[in-house]
Design an enzyme around this catalytic site. Structure first.
Site, PDB file in Angstrom:
ATOM      1  N   ASP A   1     -14.612  10.054  -0.589  1.00 46.63           N
ATOM      2  CA  ASP A   1     -14.073  10.886   0.483  1.00 46.63           C
ATOM      3  C   ASP A   1     -12.784  11.566   0.044  1.00 46.63           C
ATOM      4  O   ASP A   1     -12.216  12.367   0.775  1.00 46.63           O
ATOM      5  CB  ASP A   1     -13.888  10.099   1.775  1.00 46.63           C
ATOM      6  CG  ASP A   1     -13.004   8.869   1.626  1.00 46.63           C
ATOM      7  OD1 ASP A   1     -12.422   8.674   0.545  1.00 46.63           O
ATOM      8  OD2 ASP A   1     -12.898   8.098   2.613  1.00 46.63           O
ATOM      9  N   SER A   2     -12.378  11.297  -1.197  1.00 46.70           N
ATOM     10  CA  SER A   2     -11.293  12.057  -1.826  1.00 46.70           C
ATOM     11  C   SER A   2     -11.681  13.515  -1.982  1.00 46.70           C
ATOM     12  O   SER A   2     -10.827  14.366  -2.265  1.00 46.70           O
ATOM     13  CB  SER A   2     -10.924  11.461  -3.194  1.00 46.70           C
ATOM     14  OG  SER A   2     -12.091  11.219  -3.970  1.00 46.70           O
TER      15      SER A   2
ATOM     16  N   ASP B   1     -18.993   7.288  -0.380  1.00 50.72           N
ATOM     17  CA  ASP B   1     -18.104   6.809   0.673  1.00 50.72           C
ATOM     18  C   ASP B   1     -18.659   7.190   2.037  1.00 50.72           C
ATOM     19  O   ASP B   1     -19.006   8.350   2.277  1.00 50.72           O
ATOM     20  CB  ASP B   1     -16.719   7.445   0.530  1.00 50.72           C
ATOM     21  CG  ASP B   1     -15.787   6.651  -0.373  1.00 50.72           C
ATOM     22  OD1 ASP B   1     -16.001   5.432  -0.505  1.00 50.72           O
ATOM     23  OD2 ASP B   1     -14.866   7.249  -0.949  1.00 50.72           O
TER      24      ASP B   1
ATOM     25  N   LYS C   1     -20.126   3.003   0.171  1.00 49.57           N
ATOM     26  CA  LYS C   1     -18.862   2.254   0.069  1.00 49.57           C
ATOM     27  C   LYS C   1     -18.115   2.341   1.394  1.00 49.57           C
ATOM     28  O   LYS C   1     -18.065   3.405   2.019  1.00 49.57           O
ATOM     29  CB  LYS C   1     -17.983   2.786  -1.057  1.00 49.57           C
ATOM     30  CG  LYS C   1     -16.663   1.991  -1.218  1.00 49.57           C
ATOM     31  CD  LYS C   1     -15.961   2.322  -2.529  1.00 49.57           C
ATOM     32  CE  LYS C   1     -15.254   3.653  -2.509  1.00 49.57           C
ATOM     33  NZ  LYS C   1     -14.119   3.670  -1.540  1.00 49.57           N
TER      34      LYS C   1
ATOM     35  N   GLU D   1     -14.437   0.774   3.583  1.00 48.83           N
ATOM     36  CA  GLU D   1     -13.095   0.210   3.433  1.00 48.83           C
ATOM     37  C   GLU D   1     -12.858  -0.872   4.481  1.00 48.83           C
ATOM     38  O   GLU D   1     -13.162  -0.668   5.665  1.00 48.83           O
ATOM     39  CB  GLU D   1     -12.035   1.306   3.578  1.00 48.83           C
ATOM     40  CG  GLU D   1     -12.120   2.383   2.515  1.00 48.83           C
ATOM     41  CD  GLU D   1     -11.028   3.437   2.665  1.00 48.83           C
ATOM     42  OE1 GLU D   1     -10.143   3.271   3.533  1.00 48.83           O
ATOM     43  OE2 GLU D   1     -11.062   4.432   1.919  1.00 48.83           O
TER      44      GLU D   1
ATOM     45  N   GLU E   1      -7.674  -1.282  -4.744  1.00 48.40           N
ATOM     46  CA  GLU E   1      -6.792  -0.148  -4.999  1.00 48.40           C
ATOM     47  C   GLU E   1      -5.331  -0.509  -4.812  1.00 48.40           C
ATOM     48  O   GLU E   1      -4.931  -1.048  -3.776  1.00 48.40           O
ATOM     49  CB  GLU E   1      -7.148   1.029  -4.079  1.00 48.40           C
ATOM     50  CG  GLU E   1      -6.271   2.257  -4.327  1.00 48.40           C
ATOM     51  CD  GLU E   1      -6.769   3.507  -3.626  1.00 48.40           C
ATOM     52  OE1 GLU E   1      -6.092   4.554  -3.730  1.00 48.40           O
ATOM     53  OE2 GLU E   1      -7.844   3.459  -2.988  1.00 48.40           O
TER      54      GLU E   1
END
Length: 273
Positions: free
Chosen positions: A53-54, A92, A122, A124, A191
Site C-alpha cells: 500500500d506504499s 497489502d 498482508k 497489519e 518494521e
C-alpha cells in the site's frame, strides 16, 4: 530437508519460503506496483514481490498509505501478477478493508485473490485483528502479518520513529507474533524495531520473519523499490541502502532528450522513415 537453492525454483511458494528459513537461506523481498518493473524484479530472482500500500505514497503521491483503495490495490496487483513467473506475490489489504470486521476482511481478501491472481495477502496488527486473520485463512488464502511500525496506524502513533523500544510494547509484539503464527500466518514482516527484538522474534516463531529496519537477525529483508533505486530521494532512513541513483540517471536522460528535440538533433535521418 530440501537441498535445492531458491535460485533454481520455478515458482516460489509458502512451502519453499518455510524451507528457506529452515535451512538458513535468507529471503529477498521487494515492492513492485506495475507490469514493467515487476517483470524486472522477478527476472532478477527476488523471492517475494510485495504489492504494498506504499503505492499510495510512491505511485499516487499521498502523504500516507491510508488513502489507497481496494480497487486501486487490485489494479496494481493485477499488473504485477501478469509480469511474474517465479516470485511469490503478496498484496497489502488497504486500510479500512479488514480492521474490525472479519466478514469484510474475507470479502477483501477474496476479491484480491480472484481479481488479481495474487498468491497471498498482508495485514497489519496482532491480537486486535486475530478474527479477521482467522476468517481469511479459513478460505484458504495465505496471510502474511506485519508488526512493529504499522504505517496504516500512523495517526495513532503520531510518528515514524522506532517501535517497541519499551518493555511493554516489546512484550506485546512478541505475543502478537506468536498469535499470528498460531492463527496460521505463513510469515511476518517486522518494521523499524530494535534488531535484538527482531532476532528474538525470528528465533521464537517457526515461520519466516522478514525485516525492514529490523537488523540482520531475521529470515529475510524487504525494501521499497523506489527507495532502494534512488527514485525517491526525500526518504532516507538509517535502514535504507540505496543501490542506485535513478533519479539522477533519469533526470539526465530527460534533460538530454529535451535538448536534442529543441536543437533538432532528434530525430536524425537514421531515426526517420
Amino acid at each position: 530437508m530440501s537441498v535445492h537453492s531458491s535460485a533454481n525454483i520455478k515458482r516460489i511458494t509458502t512451502h519453499i519460503l518455510q524451507e528457506m528459513k529452515d535451512r538458513g537461506e535468507k529471503i529477498s523481498m521487494l515492492t513492485a506496483y506495475d507490469y514493467s518493473m515487476a517483470k524486472l524484479v522477478d527476472a532478477a530472482g527476488v523471492d517475494i514481490i510485495l504489492v504494498g500500500d506504499s503505492a499510495s505514497n510512491v505511485m499516487a503521491g499521498h502523504e500516507t498509505t491510508l488513502p489507497i483503495t481496494l480497487d486501486q490495490m487490485i489494479y496494481h496487483a493485477s499488473a504485477v501478477v501478469r509480469a511474474v513467473k517465479r516470485s511469490f506475490v503478496v498484496i497489502d489489504i488497504p486500510f479500512g478493508s479488514y480492521q474490525g470486521n472479519s466478514s469484510e476482511a474475507l470479502r477483501s481478501a477474496i476479491r484480491i485473490m480472484k481479481e488479481s491472481g495474487a498468491h497471498a495477502v498482508k495485514v497489519e496488527g496482532g491480537a486486535e485483528i486475530r478474527e479477521s486473520v482467522v476468517r481469511i485463512l479459513s478460505a484458504g488464502v495465505p496471510v502474511m502479518g506485519h508488526l512493529g511500525l504499522t504505517p496504516q496506524s500512523i495517526y495513532k502513533f503520531g510518528t515514524y520513529t522506532v517501535r517497541a523500544k519499551e518493555k511493554a510494547e516489546a512484550e506485546k509484539l512478541i505475543e502478537d507474533a506468536k498469535i499470528l503464527e498460531q492463527c496460521g500466518c505463513f510469515a511476518i514482516v517486522l518494521e523499524k524495531i530494535p534488531a535484538s527484538l527482531a532476532t528474538q522474534v525470528a528465533q521464537t516463531v517457526r515461520i519466516p520473519v522478514i525485516g525492514i529496519g529490523a537488523g540482520g537477525g531475521v529470515d529475510g529483508q524487504v525494501l521499497v523499490m523506489h527507495d532502494m533505486l534512488g527514485i525517491t530521494q526525500e526518504f532516507k532512513p538509517r535502514f535504507l541502502r540505496q543501490y542506485a541513483d535513478l533519479q539522477k540517471i533519469m533526470t539526465d536522460a530527460f534533460t538530454q532528450y529535451i535538448q536534442d528535440v529543441k536543437s533538432k538533433d532528434f530525430p536524425n535521418d537514421s531515426e526517420s522513415y
